[in-house]
Design a protein around this motif. Structure first.
Motif, short mmCIF file in Angstrom:
data_model
loop_
_atom_site.label_atom_id
_atom_site.label_comp_id
_atom_site.label_asym_id
_atom_site.label_seq_id
_atom_site.Cartn_x
_atom_site.Cartn_y
_atom_site.Cartn_z
N ALA A 199 30.03 -1.54 30.63
CA ALA A 199 30.29 -0.16 30.24
C ALA A 199 29.97 0.79 31.37
CB ALA A 199 29.47 0.21 29.01
N GLU A 200 30.89 1.71 31.61
CA GLU A 200 30.62 2.83 32.51
C GLU A 200 30.35 4.04 31.62
OE1 GLU A 200 32.60 5.45 36.14
OE2 GLU A 200 33.82 4.03 35.00
N GLU A 201 29.13 4.55 31.64
CA GLU A 201 28.70 5.60 30.73
C GLU A 201 28.56 6.93 31.47
OE1 GLU A 201 26.06 2.73 27.76
OE2 GLU A 201 25.05 3.97 29.25
N LEU A 202 29.17 7.97 30.91
CA LEU A 202 29.04 9.32 31.45
C LEU A 202 28.27 10.16 30.44
CD1 LEU A 202 30.41 9.76 34.23
CD2 LEU A 202 31.65 8.06 32.88
N PHE A 203 27.23 10.84 30.92
CA PHE A 203 26.32 11.58 30.03
C PHE A 203 26.54 13.08 30.12
CE2 PHE A 203 24.38 7.52 30.55
CZ PHE A 203 23.57 7.30 29.44
N PHE A 204 26.71 13.72 28.96
CA PHE A 204 26.74 15.17 28.84
C PHE A 204 25.41 15.62 28.24
CE2 PHE A 204 31.14 13.84 28.73
CZ PHE A 204 31.79 14.78 29.51
N VAL A 205 25.15 16.93 28.27
CA VAL A 205 23.95 17.47 27.64
C VAL A 205 24.34 18.64 26.77
CG1 VAL A 205 23.43 18.93 29.64
CG2 VAL A 205 21.61 18.36 28.04
N LEU A 206 23.68 18.76 25.61
CA LEU A 206 23.99 19.82 24.64
C LEU A 206 22.70 20.23 23.94
CD1 LEU A 206 26.14 21.47 22.99
CD2 LEU A 206 26.18 19.52 21.40
N ARG A 207 22.51 21.55 23.80
CA ARG A 207 21.34 22.04 23.07
C ARG A 207 21.78 22.53 21.69
NH1 ARG A 207 16.33 23.18 24.45
NH2 ARG A 207 16.69 23.45 26.69
N VAL A 208 21.01 22.14 20.67
CA VAL A 208 21.29 22.54 19.29
C VAL A 208 19.96 22.90 18.61
CG1 VAL A 208 23.31 21.04 19.10
CG2 VAL A 208 21.06 20.18 18.41
N THR A 209 20.04 23.49 17.44
CA THR A 209 18.86 23.67 16.60
C THR A 209 18.58 22.35 15.89
OG1 THR A 209 19.39 26.01 16.28
CG2 THR A 209 17.87 25.00 14.71
N ALA A 210 17.35 21.95 15.87
CA ALA A 210 16.99 20.66 15.26
C ALA A 210 17.54 20.54 13.84
CB ALA A 210 15.48 20.48 15.26
N PHE A 211 18.05 19.36 13.51
CA PHE A 211 18.59 19.11 12.18
C PHE A 211 18.28 17.68 11.79
CE2 PHE A 211 21.75 17.89 15.26
CZ PHE A 211 22.30 16.72 14.77
N THR A 212 18.46 17.36 10.54
CA THR A 212 18.26 16.00 10.06
C THR A 212 19.59 15.25 10.12
OG1 THR A 212 16.51 16.71 8.56
CG2 THR A 212 17.53 14.57 8.11
N PRO A 213 19.70 14.26 10.98
CA PRO A 213 20.97 13.53 11.13
C PRO A 213 21.41 12.83 9.85
CG PRO A 213 19.50 13.08 12.97
CD PRO A 213 18.69 13.79 11.94
N ALA A 231 30.41 19.73 17.02
CA ALA A 231 30.20 20.54 18.23
C ALA A 231 31.53 20.83 18.90
CB ALA A 231 29.26 19.82 19.19
N ASP A 232 31.57 21.90 19.64
CA ASP A 232 32.73 22.27 20.43
C ASP A 232 32.69 21.50 21.75
OD1 ASP A 232 34.72 23.43 21.94
OD2 ASP A 232 33.98 25.48 21.75
N PRO A 233 33.74 20.76 22.09
CA PRO A 233 33.72 20.02 23.37
C PRO A 233 33.39 20.91 24.57
CG PRO A 233 35.60 19.35 22.04
CD PRO A 233 34.98 20.52 21.33
N ALA A 234 33.83 22.19 24.51
CA ALA A 234 33.58 23.09 25.63
C ALA A 234 32.11 23.45 25.78
CB ALA A 234 34.41 24.37 25.45
N ALA A 235 31.31 23.21 24.73
CA ALA A 235 29.89 23.55 24.79
C ALA A 235 29.08 22.52 25.56
CB ALA A 235 29.33 23.70 23.38
N LEU A 236 29.65 21.36 25.79
CA LEU A 236 28.93 20.31 26.51
C LEU A 236 28.78 20.69 27.98
CD1 LEU A 236 30.65 17.08 25.13
CD2 LEU A 236 28.66 18.29 24.22
N ARG A 237 27.63 20.37 28.56
CA ARG A 237 27.41 20.56 29.99
C ARG A 237 27.47 19.21 30.67
NH1 ARG A 237 27.55 24.03 33.35
NH2 ARG A 237 25.44 23.96 34.22
N ALA A 265 32.80 12.31 23.15
CA ALA A 265 31.37 12.61 22.97
C ALA A 265 31.13 13.35 21.66
CB ALA A 265 30.87 13.42 24.16
N VAL A 266 31.93 14.39 21.37
CA VAL A 266 31.70 15.16 20.14
C VAL A 266 32.11 14.36 18.90
CG1 VAL A 266 31.87 17.38 21.31
CG2 VAL A 266 33.91 16.37 20.30
N ARG A 267 33.11 13.48 19.04
CA ARG A 267 33.46 12.62 17.91
C ARG A 267 32.30 11.68 17.58
NH1 ARG A 267 34.62 7.66 18.15
NH2 ARG A 267 35.35 7.72 20.32
#
Length: 341
Positions: free
Chosen positions: A265-279, A240-246, A228-230
């Motif tokens: 595809a079997e998809e597993l969803f995590f959630v992460l909060r960040v400060t908005a940025f321009t991708p 992002a730190d993998p441990a920060a994912l919920r 997910a973080v990759r």
């Protein structure tokens, strides 16, 4: 004046403690049973919805069939499945499964093939979730203390739903998929509860755009969090730190055509909060450079507007799912994985 010996007081205290412990156990067991009954009821509603969707797809297959007899049988069984009562549902759904297995998918449009595979996959997953919920409920309700004390009250016993599973790579459709993969995805929220969505298209049909959450296939040797973080860095440049994912908080099984291949595809969803940025993509693959065309931080109303414009957002009903993601990222402790579309 009545006096009690130390022994009597001790015995009374022990009896009181036992009564109190028994009351606490009965109360906690009743609450647990209530939660299990709610879970089994909700899982049945999800299964009922999946079966209803399969009936709609079966009717579309009937309209596309070149065999009049087969088309008539599929349409009839789809109608019966939608109207069947709970006691007759298993029989009718198994008849519909058998009729669908006789369809020559080589005569169907690729998109209809994918819809059929997706519908069958959802029935398969929903049935397993339901039967797991029923098993857990019955395991507790059939314990002797629970039965003797009538802790379950008058709630009816939940029942299993048995439907034939044709175990194939395309999840019981008889289809041959080109790729089977597990994907890790991130519901990326900013400080204003907006979610970052990517816009893209299938290289085989570049004129049709759709929107999706960040993520992709898990590579060999990777954990879900690492994948997910990759993917987050590759698609947006954000580390992002993998441990920060919920999570994971959601599980989605999808069968769809992409770049002239049929993918499950079997998809597993995590959630992460960040400060908005321009991708700014960190490292897109060749196929991603061809298929990802934009991104946007979206509010629920933005998601509805995109859907209404004709560009599908995946997962479905993301605007309705966002409150659960927001609650998950703000909470603590373990999260229950729920099945979504």
């Amino acid at each position: 004046m009545i006096t009690f010996s130390a022994t009597t007081v001790l015995v009374l205290a022990l009896i009181a403690a036992l009564v109190f412990a028994g009351g606490v156990w009965a109360y906690s067991t009743a609450n647990r049973l209530d939660r299990l009954h709610v879970r089994s009821d909700q899982s049945w509603l999800a299964l009922d919805s999946a079966l209803a969707r399969r009936a709609v797809v079966a009717r579309s297959v009937a309209l596309a069939s070149a065999d009049p007899e087969q088309a008539k049988r599929l349409a009839t069984l789809a109608d019966r499945a939608e109207r069947a009562c709970r006691t007759d549902r298993e029989t009718v759904e198994n008849q519909l499964s058998a009729a669908l297995s006789m369809v020559d998918i080589g005569t169907l449009r690729p998109q209809l093939v994918a819809e059929l595979a997706d519908a069958e996959a959802r029935v398969l997953i929903a049935r397993r979730f339901h039967n797991d919920a029923v098993r857990d409920t019955l395991a507790l309700r059939t314990r002797r203390p629970v039965r003797w004390l009538h802790i379950a009250g008058t709630a009816p016993l939940p029942t299993y739903f048995e439907i034939t599973e044709r175990v194939t790579p395309a999840a019981s459709t008889g289809l041959e998929v080109d790729t089977v993969r597990t994907s890790a995805r991130i519901v990326l929220l900013d400080e204003n509860d907006r979610v970052l969505l990517m816009r893209g298209n299938d290289p085989a049909t570049p004129e049709i755009s759709f929107w999706f959450t960040i993520g992709g296939a898990v590579e060999p040797g990777e954990s879900l969090r690492e994948a997910a973080v990759r993917e987050l860095w590759e698609e947006t440049g954000h580390r992002a730190d993998p441990a920060a994912l919920r999570g994971p908080i959601w599980r989605r099984v999808a069968v769809f055509p992409f770049d002239r291949e049929l993918i499950r595809a079997e998809e597993l969803f995590f959630v992460l909060r960040v400060t908005a940025f321009t991708p700014e993509p960190g490292k897109l693959s060749t196929i991603e450079r061809r298929s990802i065309t934009g991104n946007k931080w979206c509010t629920p109303s933005d998601i509805v507007a995109v859907d209404q414009s004709g560009e599908t957002v995946y997962p479905y009903h993301l605007d309705e799912l966002l409150p659960a993601a927001i609650a998950a990222v703000a909470g603590a402790g373990d999260l229950e994985v729920t099945s979504i579309r």
